[in-house]
Design a protein around this motif. Structure first.
Motif, PDB file in Angstrom:
ATOM      1  N   LYS A  19       6.760  -0.855  -3.327  1.00 19.94           N
ATOM      2  CA  LYS A  19       7.166   0.397  -3.924  1.00 19.94           C
ATOM      3  C   LYS A  19       6.617   1.536  -3.072  1.00 19.94           C
ATOM      4  CE  LYS A  19       8.291   1.922  -8.417  1.00 19.94           C
ATOM      5  NZ  LYS A  19       8.551   1.434  -9.726  1.00 19.94           N
ATOM      6  N   SER A  20       7.477   2.448  -2.714  1.00 17.35           N
ATOM      7  CA  SER A  20       7.008   3.610  -1.961  1.00 17.35           C
ATOM      8  C   SER A  20       6.309   4.555  -2.914  1.00 17.35           C
ATOM      9  CB  SER A  20       8.184   4.343  -1.307  1.00 17.35           C
ATOM     10  OG  SER A  20       8.846   3.455  -0.446  1.00 17.35           O
ATOM     11  N   ALA A  21       5.200   5.109  -2.471  1.00 18.42           N
ATOM     12  CA  ALA A  21       4.446   5.974  -3.360  1.00 18.42           C
ATOM     13  C   ALA A  21       3.773   7.075  -2.551  1.00 18.42           C
ATOM     14  CB  ALA A  21       3.393   5.167  -4.110  1.00 18.42           C
ATOM     15  N   SER A  22       3.325   8.082  -3.271  1.00 20.53           N
ATOM     16  CA  SER A  22       2.610   9.150  -2.602  1.00 20.53           C
ATOM     17  C   SER A  22       1.538   9.708  -3.513  1.00 20.53           C
ATOM     18  CB  SER A  22       3.575  10.273  -2.205  1.00 20.53           C
ATOM     19  OG  SER A  22       4.063  10.898  -3.379  1.00 20.53           O
ATOM     20  N   ALA A  23       0.545  10.329  -2.934  1.00 19.01           N
ATOM     21  CA  ALA A  23      -0.494  10.958  -3.728  1.00 19.01           C
ATOM     22  C   ALA A  23      -0.972  12.199  -2.970  1.00 19.01           C
ATOM     23  CB  ALA A  23      -1.644  10.000  -3.960  1.00 19.01           C
ATOM     24  N   ALA A  24      -1.270  13.237  -3.732  1.00 14.09           N
ATOM     25  CA  ALA A  24      -1.687  14.485  -3.096  1.00 14.09           C
ATOM     26  C   ALA A  24      -3.170  14.700  -3.339  1.00 14.09           C
ATOM     27  CB  ALA A  24      -0.892  15.651  -3.667  1.00 14.09           C
ATOM     28  N   SER A  25      -3.857  15.166  -2.283  1.00 14.20           N
ATOM     29  CA  SER A  25      -5.283  15.449  -2.436  1.00 14.20           C
ATOM     30  C   SER A  25      -5.690  16.538  -1.458  1.00 14.20           C
ATOM     31  CB  SER A  25      -6.094  14.169  -2.181  1.00 14.20           C
ATOM     32  OG  SER A  25      -7.456  14.486  -2.092  1.00 14.20           O
ATOM     33  N   GLY A  26      -6.278  17.564  -1.978  1.00 16.90           N
ATOM     34  CA  GLY A  26      -6.773  18.660  -1.144  1.00 16.90           C
ATOM     35  C   GLY A  26      -5.703  19.225  -0.219  1.00 16.90           C
ATOM     36  N   GLY A  27      -4.495  19.354  -0.739  1.00 15.19           N
ATOM     37  CA  GLY A  27      -3.406  19.940   0.024  1.00 15.19           C
ATOM     38  C   GLY A  27      -2.729  18.957   0.970  1.00 15.19           C
TER      39      GLY A  27
END
Lengths: 378, 240
Positions: A357-365
């Motif tokens: 599964k393709s995924a993404s996460a955002a952290s500190g810009g």
């Protein structure tokens, strides 16, 4: 209310039971109810019912049931080889049964009694607060009697019910073969017995006799001697009480027991274990072990916790499926391509080999892109 | 009667509250008073209470109340019982047609006691009977207080069918068969009232703690009239 099922063949003894009839023992009306309350509660929860809905108690030879409406069922307790339209169905699991399908049973592979729950719960008239059948008194159930061929049973509306649930992952279906242990709390009249009798009860094995039914189960083994006679001024009979008449042979009092009795009761099988006697075959051996009231109640809480886990299973599973990762020590939400949280598939068996599964996460810009890989264990 | 109740564990979901160890009216009335108190409070977690001659079986859900808490609650209630609490709350008058086909053993009981059948009827209907408890089968009352002169042995061979409402004697006990069943009691009469009906609320005409007074009917016509009226009910009154 809908007619949901029809009895094509009744089996050996099939009755409607819920958790029993309380509040009427003072009028001499036995409690009745499922011989293994835990198994009925579990079956109910699995199909989305409340724990106390009425289901069917099946005995040794299960019935043949034709479904006339789509429903969801679960069978718990003994393995009486249930099949839906000729295909074996698992125990302790919710199964969809469509209108026109047929539930049959084969040989009793493990144990004697099963409980069948249907979504909504079996609807028969409530008599003295319960739908349970007390056959001997002709009270409750369907016309106070075991089911017979041709009986049509309705279920209560299940539109508002929860969806199917499952047993917790660490649940192991009980096996009922062979010898087993019954934990007891000594008393209420243990002081009426000799020390040797108490030692015999706790130190020997007792075999299940042929003389057993929904009222009680007579055991064979070393005779239990009274200090001075087996009689007391008659008093109330609790579930699981082991009464000992003059012949010294213990009888465990079960669901359909009389409300009062005049024999000494040496010990009482604890709530968490008494359902095991529903599955005891003549010749099986039981060993008794004394526990404290506190320990017995802790064991009951443990058993009830399984039910709570079934009830909360869906929520907990959903929560557990969220993938938690940390970036630089901070928890971040893992989102898929559509921006929705990435969760594991609903149930492990739906995992087909490896899922990516393709995924993404955002952290500190910074946005991190990655793939989640699900692998089937083992 | 004990000075204070004795508590016995009956497994992990029931507590026996023993108020004495003999069959006597004083102890028994206190058992019923305690049952009413437990129910009126109500004590949380209590699932059912079963009164008997000299004890109250309190069934409870240990996930709601611990045995210790329950014991404390019951102890407090027991201490608070006063004279008015222990008085019986109802007198139930039960019409009986004695003798004839309704009481085939009246003659036997009379000759066994050396009395005229009419004297048996007078003795049997001349006293108040406390309902010590209900048990054995749905609605079956254990009555106390029968005249010792009426004591009679059971039948050598029990009847396969005793009609509902039959009033019988076994040794020094008297009782009413609430529903038709096999039985070995000597039958001296029958009531046209329906003693037990599962779909009635409450199902049993008699409740534990009641006082029963038998009233002789004068004729079969009277019996049939009452039966035709389908009287479940009773003429209950507060005892004077």
């Amino acid at each position: 209310m809908t007619e949901t099922l029809r009895i094509v063949a009744p089996g050996l003894l099939t009755t409607v039971q819920d958790l029993g009839r309380f509040g009427y023992q003072r009028f001499g009306v036995p409690v009745s109810g499922a011989m293994d309350g835990f198994a009925l509660r579990a079956a109910n929860l699995l199909v989305g019912n409340e724990e106390g809905a009425a289901g069917l108690e099946l005995t040794v030879i299960g019935p043949t049931i034709a479904f006339t409406t789509d429903t969801r069922i679960a069978v718990t307790g003994a393995d009486l080889s249930p099949e839906l339209d000729g295909n074996p169905i698992p125990l302790w699991q919710a199964v969809d049964a469509n209108a026109g399908s047929r539930l049959t049973f084969g040989s009793a592979r493990d144990g004697l009694r099963s409980w069948l729950a249907a979504a909504g719960g079996i609807d028969v008239p409530v008599v003295m607060g319960s739908r349970s059948t007390y056959v001997r008194g002709g009270i409750g159930g369907l016309k106070g009697r075991p089911l017979i061929a041709g009986d049509a049973l309705e279920t209560l509306d299940h539109a508002g019910l929860s969806t199917a649930r499952r047993m917790p992952q660490d649940f192991t279906a009980p096996s009922y073969a062979g010898s087993f242990e019954l934990r007891v709390v000594l008393g209420p009249q243990d002081s009426a017995f000799t020390d040797d009798a108490i030692a015999a009860l706790l130190g020997s094995t007792y075999s299940i006799s042929m003389d057993q039914d929904r009222m009680g189960c007579r055991l064979e083994g070393p005779a239990l001697k009274h200090k001075s006679g087996p009689d007391i001024v008659s008093d109330g009979s609790p579930l699981g009480a082991i009464q000992v008449p003059g012949d010294g042979k213990p009888i465990v009092l079960l669901a359909d027991r009389g409300t009062t009795g005049g024999y000494t009761k040496i010990a009482t099988v604890i709530g968490a274990d008494v359902g095991r006697l529903a599955q005891a075959m003549p010749g099986d051996e039981a060993a008794f072990r004394a526990v404290s009231v506190d320990d017995a109640q802790a064991l009951l809480r443990e058993q009830r916790a399984v039910l709570t886990a079934i009830r909360r299973g869906a929520d907990r599973a959903a929560a557990a499926q969220r993938i938690a990762i940390r970036i630089d020590g901070r928890p971040v939400e893992v989102l898929d391509e559509s921006g929705a949280p990435v969760t594991l598939p609903d149930w492990p068996e739906r995992v087909d080999g490896v899922t990516l599964k393709s995924a993404s996460a955002a952290s500190g810009g910074t946005r991190h892109e990655f793939e989640v890989e699900l692998r089937e264990r083992g | 009667m004990y000075d204070s109740p004795s508590f016995l564990h009956a497994g992990d979901q029931a507590l026996v509250v023993e108020l004495g160890d003999s069959i006597d009216l004083k102890t028994n009335r206190r058992v019923h008073a305690l049952m009413r108190a437990v129910e009126a409070t109500p004590v949380p977690g209590v699932t059912d209470v079963v009164p008997s001659y000299r004890s109250l079986l309190v069934n409870y859900d240990p996930l709601i109340i611990t045995a210790t808490e329950l014991r404390e609650r019951v102890e407090t209630l027991e201490k608070k019982l006063n004279d008015r609490d222990v008085k019986p709350k109802r007198v139930v008058r039960i019409p009986i047609l004695y003798g004839g086909q309704f009481g085939p053993d009246l003659g036997f009981v009379a000759s066994h006691a050396g009395l005229h059948p009419m004297e048996v009827v007078d003795l049997h209907s001349g006293v108040d009977y406390p309902v010590f408890m209900i048990g054995f089968s749905p609605g079956f009352p254990y009555l106390g207080g029968m005249s010792k002169r009426l004591a009679a042995p059971r039948l050598d061979t029990p009847r396969t069918e005793t009609p509902a409402g039959s009033v019988g004697i076994a040794e020094s006990q008297t009782g009413i068969y609430p529903v038709a069943s096999p039985g070995g009691w000597r039958l001296i009469g029958r009531t046209p009232l329906r003693m037990f009906h599962p779909e009635r609320v409450p199902p049993s005409l008699l409740a534990p703690g009641d006082v029963v007074r038998f009233e002789p009917l004068k004729s079969e016509n009277e019996y049939l009239r009452l039966q035709a009226e389908g009287r479940h009910a009773l003429i209950a009154e507060r005892p004077s």
